[in-house]
Write an enzyme that holds these catalytic residues in place. Structure first.
Site, PDB file in Angstrom:
ATOM      1  N   GLU A 128       0.873  -1.186   0.000  1.00 17.81           N
ATOM      2  CA  GLU A 128       0.000   0.000   0.000  1.00 17.81           C
ATOM      3  C   GLU A 128       0.903   1.227   0.000  1.00 17.81           C
ATOM      4  O   GLU A 128       1.751   1.378   0.879  1.00 17.81           O
ATOM      5  CB  GLU A 128      -0.927  -0.029   1.212  1.00 17.81           C
ATOM      6  N   CYS A 146      -1.610   9.400   4.052  1.00 19.87           N
ATOM      7  CA  CYS A 146      -1.652   8.979   2.651  1.00 19.87           C
ATOM      8  C   CYS A 146      -2.953   9.459   2.021  1.00 19.87           C
ATOM      9  O   CYS A 146      -3.035   9.666   0.821  1.00 19.87           O
ATOM     10  CB  CYS A 146      -1.527   7.469   2.555  1.00 19.87           C
TER      11      CYS A 146
HETATM   12  P1  NAP Z   1       8.969   4.568   3.383  1.00 20.41           P
HETATM   13  O1  NAP Z   1      10.130   5.462   3.405  1.00 20.41           O
HETATM   14  O2  NAP Z   1       8.671   3.797   2.153  1.00 20.41           O
HETATM   15  O3  NAP Z   1       9.166   3.558   4.617  1.00 20.41           O
HETATM   16  C1  NAP Z   1       8.192   2.599   4.945  1.00 20.41           C
HETATM   17  C2  NAP Z   1       8.849   1.434   5.637  1.00 20.41           C
HETATM   18  O4  NAP Z   1       9.697   0.762   4.714  1.00 20.41           O
HETATM   19  C3  NAP Z   1       9.717   1.856   6.814  1.00 20.41           C
HETATM   20  O5  NAP Z   1       9.554   0.913   7.841  1.00 20.41           O
HETATM   21  C4  NAP Z   1      11.110   1.774   6.217  1.00 20.41           C
HETATM   22  O6  NAP Z   1      12.121   1.563   7.156  1.00 20.41           O
HETATM   23  C5  NAP Z   1      10.968   0.571   5.330  1.00 20.41           C
HETATM   24  N1  NAP Z   1      12.012   0.430   4.302  1.00 20.41           N
HETATM   25  C6  NAP Z   1      12.801   1.384   3.768  1.00 20.41           C
HETATM   26  N2  NAP Z   1      13.629   0.831   2.835  1.00 20.41           N
HETATM   27  C7  NAP Z   1      13.332  -0.485   2.789  1.00 20.41           C
HETATM   28  C8  NAP Z   1      13.825  -1.585   2.029  1.00 20.41           C
HETATM   29  N3  NAP Z   1      14.781  -1.453   1.115  1.00 20.41           N
HETATM   30  N4  NAP Z   1      13.288  -2.799   2.245  1.00 20.41           N
HETATM   31  C9  NAP Z   1      12.312  -2.981   3.158  1.00 20.41           C
HETATM   32  N5  NAP Z   1      11.816  -1.980   3.907  1.00 20.41           N
HETATM   33  C10 NAP Z   1      12.308  -0.749   3.726  1.00 20.41           C
HETATM   34  O7  NAP Z   1       7.623   5.357   3.747  1.00 20.41           O
HETATM   35  P2  NAP Z   1       7.362   6.311   4.992  1.00 20.41           P
HETATM   36  O8  NAP Z   1       8.072   7.590   4.774  1.00 20.41           O
HETATM   37  O9  NAP Z   1       7.583   5.584   6.270  1.00 20.41           O
HETATM   38  O10 NAP Z   1       5.784   6.541   4.900  1.00 20.41           O
HETATM   39  C11 NAP Z   1       5.194   7.508   4.104  1.00 20.41           C
HETATM   40  C12 NAP Z   1       4.619   6.895   2.843  1.00 20.41           C
HETATM   41  O11 NAP Z   1       3.687   5.890   3.190  1.00 20.41           O
HETATM   42  C13 NAP Z   1       3.849   7.878   1.984  1.00 20.41           C
HETATM   43  O12 NAP Z   1       4.158   7.652   0.637  1.00 20.41           O
HETATM   44  C14 NAP Z   1       2.400   7.531   2.267  1.00 20.41           C
HETATM   45  O13 NAP Z   1       1.500   7.890   1.237  1.00 20.41           O
HETATM   46  C15 NAP Z   1       2.492   6.063   2.434  1.00 20.41           C
HETATM   47  N6  NAP Z   1       1.346   5.519   3.160  1.00 20.41           N
HETATM   48  C16 NAP Z   1       0.424   4.797   2.458  1.00 20.41           C
HETATM   49  C17 NAP Z   1      -0.692   4.295   3.106  1.00 20.41           C
HETATM   50  C18 NAP Z   1      -1.718   3.497   2.348  1.00 20.41           C
HETATM   51  O14 NAP Z   1      -2.546   2.847   2.982  1.00 20.41           O
HETATM   52  N7  NAP Z   1      -1.698   3.508   1.034  1.00 20.41           N
HETATM   53  C19 NAP Z   1      -0.861   4.521   4.468  1.00 20.41           C
HETATM   54  C20 NAP Z   1       0.112   5.260   5.153  1.00 20.41           C
HETATM   55  C21 NAP Z   1       1.218   5.755   4.491  1.00 20.41           C
HETATM   56  P3  NAP Z   1      13.115   2.769   7.597  1.00 20.41           P
HETATM   57  O15 NAP Z   1      12.257   3.739   8.313  1.00 20.41           O
HETATM   58  O16 NAP Z   1      14.105   2.088   8.456  1.00 20.41           O
HETATM   59  O17 NAP Z   1      13.706   3.318   6.326  1.00 20.41           O
END
Ligand code: NAP
Length: 518
Positions: free
Chosen positions: A289, A323
């Site tokens: 997501e 999001c």
């Molecule tokens: P993110 O940077 O993609 O990080 C999400 C998770 O992925 C974190 O736990 C991060 O860990 C981990 N991660 C990073 N690199 C990775 C890799 N190579 N392999 C596996 N995991 C990895 O996103 P965010 O900044 O936390 O969240 C914001 C985003 O989430 C926005 O784009 C928002 O729209 C989206 N979102 C979507 C929904 C939905 O339901 N569609 C809901 C909420 C949020 P680290 O923190 O250690 O890097």
């Protein structure tokens, strides 16, 4: 005890204008503060690890305050955690569903009892205002209760047609080891929802929380342990996504990955998971997501006050870091100026400051990197449109940004197309309602959207043609409620897994068909 599905009710939110709730919140904040700076060990399969490589979690309202220091996992420990989950799977998957359901209900009851404590950690670690923190905790409770209820259905599925001379049945089995990767913006609700859905279905999991919000995650893992979850069934693995993420995703014993976060990381996980690894005997399932570029369409025939209020709360609640946040208001020409006249005073009245002080509507954005990215977008936006409000950082030690409105933005502009994930609203003029829908659909995302109109034909047009996973009519585009608004987006917003919906648990189950000759 069997509870019927339609008996599900959303957790009521605490009203902070009541002195007893405000008092409880202040008490919980002091308690959280008293734990600031504490070190948290790693626990993997009953063993404790102190790697010495510490992840420092800070208060985004006051980054000089250290919320917690977390020993980070290495790649080797990540692989060990998958091994532990794999070893725990046979016993947990054969535990009767009724026992798993009971345990999840118990966890929900503990969370309900400790609600203010969790709210406080959400305020100090994620920068949520009191009501936003309360909404996150209530949603987490809802996910637990709702998935426990749903599991009853899959544990006793509807009968299949019977071939004469046979007894035919369909049973739903868990998959195996799941990797749960949540974002920081709903560090309790999304983490708890994804993890508990997998667990109640009989899977074992490794949770890799966001590096911005590890303390909230540790506290939730404590609840699962307190509720009686056996050691090894759920491992909380604090560590950097870039250091341990690939190991978890690529491990041959990983059966599925439940991810919520950015488009970039989601696509990477999907690609890595698709590649077969030596010894792997299944195709991994990925639910990813991802981001949004959510629009609210405002018609000339609508309640303009309601539309301005809906856009305002959707764009600036939790600093635009949902999001589902409205980052584009697409307004029909005839009411464009009148709409802005109603919106701007609301934005100008916003006070930005530390999230633990309830006088501020908006708190900080999550971290310095995010603040810089958002400010860069604002600078780009100033060239792409007409700045009407905000446009800069706000004063204070925290990562504060003024609520920003940029009008007359073209559909090709970056601030119209790219997810900013901060308090920045682009306003765009449409010729008419049909044109507004066309513009709303003109991005690669398709998560949430809303349309304000009193015209029944236009309401139907929005229902037919507004291509988003979660559409709202005459209300804000944030605030999906578990059970009522199953949540998940189209296109680059993700795999549309519909969290909090009746089919969500199917992602964590596989069906076995059995025909027995009479
Ligand atoms: P993110 O940077 O993609 O990080 C999400 C998770 O992925 C974190 O736990 C991060 O860990 C981990 N991660 C990073 N690199 C990775 C890799 N190579 N392999 C596996 N995991 C990895 O996103 P965010 O900044 O936390 O969240 C914001 C985003 O989430 C926005 O784009 C928002 O729209 C989206 N979102 C979507 C929904 C939905 O339901 N569609 C809901 C909420 C949020 P680290 O923190 O250690 O890097």
């Amino acid at each position: 005890m069997t509870v019927r599905l339609w008996e599900f009710r959303n957790e009521p939110s605490a009203d902070f204008s009541k002195s007893e709730n405000a008092e409880a919140m202040r008490g919980a904040l002091s308690l959280a503060r008293s734990e600031f700076g504490r070190e948290y060990d790693l626990h993997i399969g009953g063993e404790t690890f102190r790697t010495g490589d510490l992840l420092k979690s800070v208060n985004p309202s006051k980054p000089s305050e250290t919320v917690g220091l977390h020993h980070k996992a290495t790649a080797a420990l990540a692989a060990q955690a998958v091994g532990v989950a794999d070893a725990a799977f046979p016993a947990w998957s054969s535990t009767p569903a009724a026992q798993r359901i009971e345990l999840v209900r118990k966890a929900a009851a503990i969370l309900r009892r400790r609600k203010f404590e969790f709210n406080a950690w959400l305020v100090v670690e994620a920068g949520k205002s009191w009501p936003e923190a309360e909404a996150d905790t209530c949603e987490a409770i809802d996910f637990l209760e709702y998935y426990a209820l749903q599991m009853q259905k899959w544990a006793s599925p509807d009968p299949v047609a019977q071939l004469p001379g046979e007894k035919d049945e369909l049973r739903y089995l868990p998959l195996g080891v799941g990797i749960i990767i949540p974002p920081w913006n709903f560090p309790l609700a999304i983490l708890a929802g994804m993890a508990v859905a997998a667990l109640v279905a009989g899977n074992t999991v490794v949770i890799k929380p966001s590096s911005d919000t590890p303390t909230v995650a540790v506290k939730f893992a404590e609840i699962l342990a307190e509720a009686g979850l056996p050691v090894g069934v759920c491992t909380l693995l604090v560590g950097s996504g870039s250091e341990v993420g690939d190991v978890l995703v690529q491990h041959p014993r990983t059966r599925f990955i439940s991810f919520t976060g950015s488009r970039e990381v989601g696509l990477r996980i999907n690609e890595l998971a698709a590649k077969h690894q030596k010894g792997q005997i299944w195709i991994k399932r990925v639910a990813a997501e991802m981001g949004g570029k959510d629009a609210i369409v405002v018609d000339d025939n609508c309640d303009l006050d309601a539309a301005a209020q809906g856009v305002f709360v959707s764009a600036f609640g939790y600093q635009g870091q949902k999001c589902s946040a409205c980052s584009r208001a697409i307004v029909v020409d005839a009411v464009y100026d009148a709409f802005l006249e109603k919106l701007l005073p609301k934005v100008q009245a916003v006070r930005v400051g530390p999230a633990d002080d309830p006088q501020y509507y908006m708190g900080p954005v999550i971290n310095e990197r995010s603040r810089k990215t958002i400010l860069d977008y604002i600078e780009a936006g100033k060239k792409e449109g007409r700045l009407l409000a905000g446009g800069a950082a706000a004063p204070g030690e925290g990562y504060f940004i003024q609520p920003t409105v940029i009008a007359d933005v073209d559909a090709k502009a970056r601030i119209f197309q790219e997810e900013i994930f901060g308090p920045v609203l682009a306003v765009t003029r449409a010729r008419d309602f049909d044109h507004a829908l066309e513009l709303a659909n003109a991005t690669e995302y398709g998560l949430t959207g809303a349309a304000y109109t009193n015209d029944p034909a236009k309401i139907e047009a929005a229902k037919d043609r507004f291509f988003v996973g979660n559409l709202y009519i005459n209300r804000k585009c944030t605030g999906a409620m578990v059970g009522c608004h199953p949540f998940g987006g189209f296109n680059m917003s993700g795999t549309d897994s519909k969290a909090g919906g009746p089919d969500y648990l199917l992602q964590f189950l596989q069906a076995k068909s059995i025909g027995t000759k009479a």
